[in-house]
Each structure stands twice: as C-alpha cells, then as structure tokens.
Design a protein around this motif. Structure first.
Motif, short mmCIF file in Angstrom:
data_model
loop_
_atom_site.label_atom_id
_atom_site.label_comp_id
_atom_site.label_asym_id
_atom_site.label_seq_id
_atom_site.Cartn_x
_atom_site.Cartn_y
_atom_site.Cartn_z
N TYR A 91 -7.68 -1.63 2.98
CA TYR A 91 -8.25 -0.34 3.36
C TYR A 91 -9.43 -0.54 4.30
CZ TYR A 91 -5.59 2.90 0.40
OH TYR A 91 -4.60 3.68 -0.14
N ARG A 92 -10.28 -1.51 4.01
CA ARG A 92 -11.41 -1.78 4.91
C ARG A 92 -10.92 -2.20 6.29
NH1 ARG A 92 -14.56 -6.18 3.66
NH2 ARG A 92 -13.22 -6.90 1.96
N GLU A 124 -4.09 1.70 -3.74
CA GLU A 124 -5.27 1.38 -2.93
C GLU A 124 -5.61 -0.11 -3.05
OE1 GLU A 124 -10.05 2.30 -3.05
OE2 GLU A 124 -8.66 3.84 -3.76
N ASN A 125 -5.94 -0.73 -1.91
CA ASN A 125 -6.34 -2.13 -1.86
C ASN A 125 -7.58 -2.23 -0.98
OD1 ASN A 125 -6.47 -4.92 -0.71
ND2 ASN A 125 -4.65 -5.24 -1.96
N ASP A 126 -8.69 -2.64 -1.57
CA ASP A 126 -9.96 -2.61 -0.86
C ASP A 126 -9.93 -3.41 0.44
OD1 ASP A 126 -12.95 -2.17 -0.67
OD2 ASP A 126 -12.90 -4.34 -0.84
N ARG A 137 -3.36 7.66 -3.62
CA ARG A 137 -3.93 6.32 -3.50
C ARG A 137 -3.75 5.47 -4.77
NH1 ARG A 137 -3.67 8.20 0.97
NH2 ARG A 137 -5.31 8.13 2.57
N CYS A 140 0.80 -1.22 0.00
CA CYS A 140 0.00 0.00 0.00
C CYS A 140 0.83 1.28 0.00
CB CYS A 140 -0.94 0.01 1.21
SG CYS A 140 -2.24 -1.23 1.15
N LEU A 182 -9.10 2.94 6.26
CA LEU A 182 -8.72 3.99 5.32
C LEU A 182 -9.84 4.19 4.31
CD1 LEU A 182 -4.99 3.16 4.62
CD2 LEU A 182 -5.85 5.42 5.24
N PRO A 186 -11.54 5.05 0.76
CA PRO A 186 -11.02 4.93 -0.61
C PRO A 186 -10.77 6.30 -1.21
CG PRO A 186 -13.37 4.51 -0.59
CD PRO A 186 -12.94 4.61 0.86
N CYS A 223 -1.30 4.26 8.68
CA CYS A 223 -2.14 5.11 7.84
C CYS A 223 -1.46 6.44 7.54
CB CYS A 223 -3.50 5.33 8.49
SG CYS A 223 -4.53 3.84 8.53
N VAL A 265 0.86 5.82 4.73
CA VAL A 265 0.14 5.76 3.46
C VAL A 265 -0.07 7.17 2.92
CG1 VAL A 265 -2.04 5.15 2.33
CG2 VAL A 265 -0.99 3.56 3.96
#
Length: 465
Positions: free
Chosen positions: A425-426, A420-422, A417, A164, A430, A432, A407, A410
């Motif tokens: 991030y969830r 970004e990686n879902d 981003r 990330c 973080l 989106p 974070c 990041v």
C-alpha cells in the motif's frame, strides 16, 4: 503452530494467528461472516516484510481438495492455487507436455504465490510465469468467486496481484509438447556483457548469466535447438571458472562463519564447478536453485539499457566496501502482462543480488549497497521484483505505468480492504482502511477493532523522502 518464513528464521504469524482453509465454502464463510484483515501465506518464500501478519491480521493457509494433482484440459492444466510449481511441471511431464514458460529455479513455492509476486525465469518468448496463464479463479474480499481470462478488464491486475485483490484458488495454465534442448555454457571477460548480452538472448530459447564482479568474468548458459557456440574469442574453459568459484566460495564461507562448507549457501556455488554443456528440457536445465537464508533483491531494467546498468554497477560495486556473496544474476524476459509487471511494455533484464545470512542467522551488512543499487537502477527505469527485498520509499512515483489501474482493481475486488498490505500500500500510494464514521467499528475474533472503508481515491505512490 507458529508459522515462519520458508527458512524458519522469521516469524510470520503466531500460533493462534492463522487458519488452514480446506474448502471454498470455508473461505467464503471467513470472508463474509468474519471481520478484520486477512493475508494469504502460501509457501512463504516472499521477503518477510511483505508477509508478516501485524496484530489483528489473520493468516490464511490453503489446503484445497485436488492440491498437487491437476486436471488436463486439452494442452492446458487446471490446478488449485496452493499447488507447488514442482507439481505443476510434474503433472505436465506425465502427459509429455511442459508449460509454455521457462521454470523458475525454486519450484517449491505455490503457483498462486509465484504468480502474485511476478515470479519469472528467462527467455524472450516466455520467461514470466504469467505468460502461461489462461484463466484465474479469484475469491475477492466480499467472498465472491470470479473467473478471469485474458479478455477481462482486470486480468492484468489479477495476473500480478500482490495478494491484495483476494485469494487465487485456481489457475489454468497453457502447455505445449515438451522439447529437449542443448545448453552451451561458457565464461568470458565481463566487458563482453554490454555488447554481447542482448545477442545471447535473441539467439537462444533462454539465456542466463552470472557476473562474477570480483573476478571480472561472466558465466553464461545458452539453451538452443541447434548447434551454437559463443562468438567471443576470449572464452575461458571450465578450469578457469573452477578457480574463480573456489575463491568466491572460500570468501563466502569466511563471511558467514561456515568453516566446513556444509551450509546451503556454500552449496549454491557448487553447480558451477566442472560445468559442461548439457541436454534436457528447460525444467531439467534450469531447475537448480538451492534455497538458503539470504537477503535477495532483483531489479528489472529495459533490455536496451543493460550497457548503462552494467557500467553504473561496475563502478558502484568496485567502490563499495561490501562484497557480494554470489555473482550478480542476469535474466531477461520478453514483455509480460500485468499492470505491475516490470516487463509490461518492453523486454527487461532482471539484475539479481544476494547476501547470505551468517550461520547464527544474522544478515550481513548488505543493505546500504542494496539501497545504492536501487537508486541507480530505478534511475534507469527499473522496477523491483515484488516478492523480494526492496525499499518502498526509494521507488519513484509514477502514475502512468500501471499503478492507477491496479489501484482501481483493488477498489473493485477488495472495497473493505480485507487484504490490506502495508508494504505494498505504501508503494502504490493506497491509503489504509479507515473505520466508517457513521457506525461503530466492528470487532474481529481477536478483539481488535475491525476495519471498513468506502472505496478510496487513488493517490500517487510516495516519492523518496
């Protein structure tokens, strides 16, 4: 060519959805002149949900000059990020050296990918790959190249970065003179585990245990540099273990439809047959993993709560209608650097669970019990192995165990981003990337809206729903 995961049973990105990077200049150009999210893919051993490229995300596969060769610098080795772990150990070995960590069982993964997800082995004095890293070369989301060392503020983010922060293009790894060790192997009743497990680890260079829950025994390998014997008077011989392994293997073969025992899954149990004490380097002793299509989950808990974890798992697995295909694996490491490391503060024990896919490529009905295991072990302070199966919604929210610090990194290295990686991030809380409101969203090469964002505030990780 379509890119799949290492096992070929999950598509990661379409034929036109990835780019092979052969130079730092090409990578910098991609990050500075093109729009849209990118994802570094490596050897693709990570669980597919964390790897799969959604529409508009371009996969990146490194093929850098010097890959697999290595440059010795004193007792340290410089390698490109796309070098395989097997080549790292081979390069050290050619100079009579070894990394200052115990090797993981699967060494056909890239060193950057292994580092990104917190790959580990066992050993209180060096069980995590990050223990041997002395420098990281990272190209961030703006195309800027950074060299981070242990004294830098964001080294602890880069050393377990989840892909990330950017692209790890080079690493310097600390080595030492290779040492030959003895490996004592024994099998005892499972009730020895709560009392003796910590002792086995503290008295050894590295120790690894396999808990055959259906047969109430624990098989253990203890490596040491002096004579060492188990103190449990109920130790069983190789013949006892052979019978247990044979029965476990038959059940596995029946569950996955392997009538001949020729699949990699069936072969994974063969290393336990006729087991005897041995001698060799840590690499020679522990490099015995056989990749097989599977659902693989590891949860780390503090070493001092292993007795509670054992008691809870014993009850849970006994009551579950689903039976594991492989013994529960126990590996312990000492404290390790990394804001997201499960071992950032104290020694931890990773409990590993495996369910193999059928010969038709279907996963067996393991997910419900795997989620029950997560609830149990997270309640004991557990954290997941980031490269394996886990359920983000089950991980409790914590604002004091490295999430906020990661974070912030990041925001520093990837303000737009690009990486970004879902799933991650969830997990981290973080938000989106969002298109900027003061200008039209740019378009990337695939014709989909690109993504830009101002540095976002840090939100807490999601609590279970």
């Amino acid at each position: 060519m379509t890119l799949t995961n290492w096992g070929g049973n999950a598509t990661i990105t379409a034929r036109d959805g990835w780019t092979r990077i052969t130079s730092l200049e090409q990578l910098e150009s991609m990050l500075t002149r093109e729009e849209g999210p990118v994802r570094v893919l490596g050897s693709r051993f990570t669980y597919p949900a964390q790897l799969r490229c959604p529409d508009g995300t371009r996969g990146v596969l490194l093929d850098l000059p010097g890959r697999g060769v290595g440059e010795l610098r004193g007792e340290s080795l410089y390698v490109t990020g796309d070098t395989l772990l097997e080549d790292v150990w081979r390069a050290f070995d050619s100079h009579g050296l070894e990394p200052v960590v115990c090797p993981p069982v699967i060494t056909s993964q890239t060193v950057a990918g292994a580092l990104a997800t917190g790959t580990h082995a066992q050993g209180l004095s060096g069980g995590t790959l990050s223990d041997c890293v002395t420098a990281i070369e990272l190209m961030d989301g703006t195309g800027t190249l950074h060299r981070l060392t242990p004294g830098d503020a964001d080294f602890d983010a880069a050393v377990l970065n989840l892909g990330c922060l950017g692209v790890v293009v080079g690493l310097e790894l600390r080595g030492r003179t290779a040492t030959e060790l003895l490996c004592t192997r024994f099998t005892v009743a499972e009730d020895s585990l709560p009392e003796r497990y910590a002792v086995w680890n503290r008295e050894s260079v590295a120790s690894k245990s396999w808990w055959f829950t259906e047969h109430q025994v624990v098989h253990t390998w203890v490596t040491h540099d002096d004579a060492w014997t188990p103190t449990d008077p109920a130790a069983q011989g190789p013949a006892d273990l052979d019978r247990i392994v044979t029965r476990t293997r038959r059940q596995l073969m029946a569950d996955i439809g392997d009538g001949q025992g020729r699949t990699p899954a069936a072969q994974t149990l063969e290393k336990f047959l006729g087991t005897t004490d041995s001698k060799g380097t840590l690499h020679e002793i522990f490099k015995n993993g056989i990749p097989a299509p599977q659902l693989n989950m590891e949860i780390a808990v503090p070493l001092d709560v292993v007795p509670e974890a054992y008691a809870g798992l014993k009850e849970l697995l006994h009551a579950s209608p689903y039976k594991l295909h492989y013994p529960v694996i126990l590996r312990t490491t000492g404290p390790a650097r990394g804001h997201l490391s499960p071992a950032q503060a104290v020694p931890v024990t990773y409990f590993g669970f495996v369910s193999y896919m059928t010969t038709e490529g279907l996963i067996t009905a393991a997910r419900p019990v795997f989620d029950d295991i997560q609830r149990l072990l997270y309640g004991l302070g557990g954290r997941p192995h980031w490269g394996k199966y886990f359920t983000p919604e089950l991980l409790p929210s914590r604002n004091t165990d490295g999430f906020p610090e990661f974070c912030r990194a990041v925001n520093r290295f990837d303000p737009r981003r690009r990486f970004e990686n879902d799933t991650f991030y969830r997990t981290l809380g973080l938000p989106p990337a969002q298109p900027r409101t003061d200008e039209p969203a740019p378009f990337n090469r695939s014709g989909l809206p690109g993504q830009r964002t101002e540095p976002c505030p840090i939100a807490p990780a999601r609590r279970p729903g």
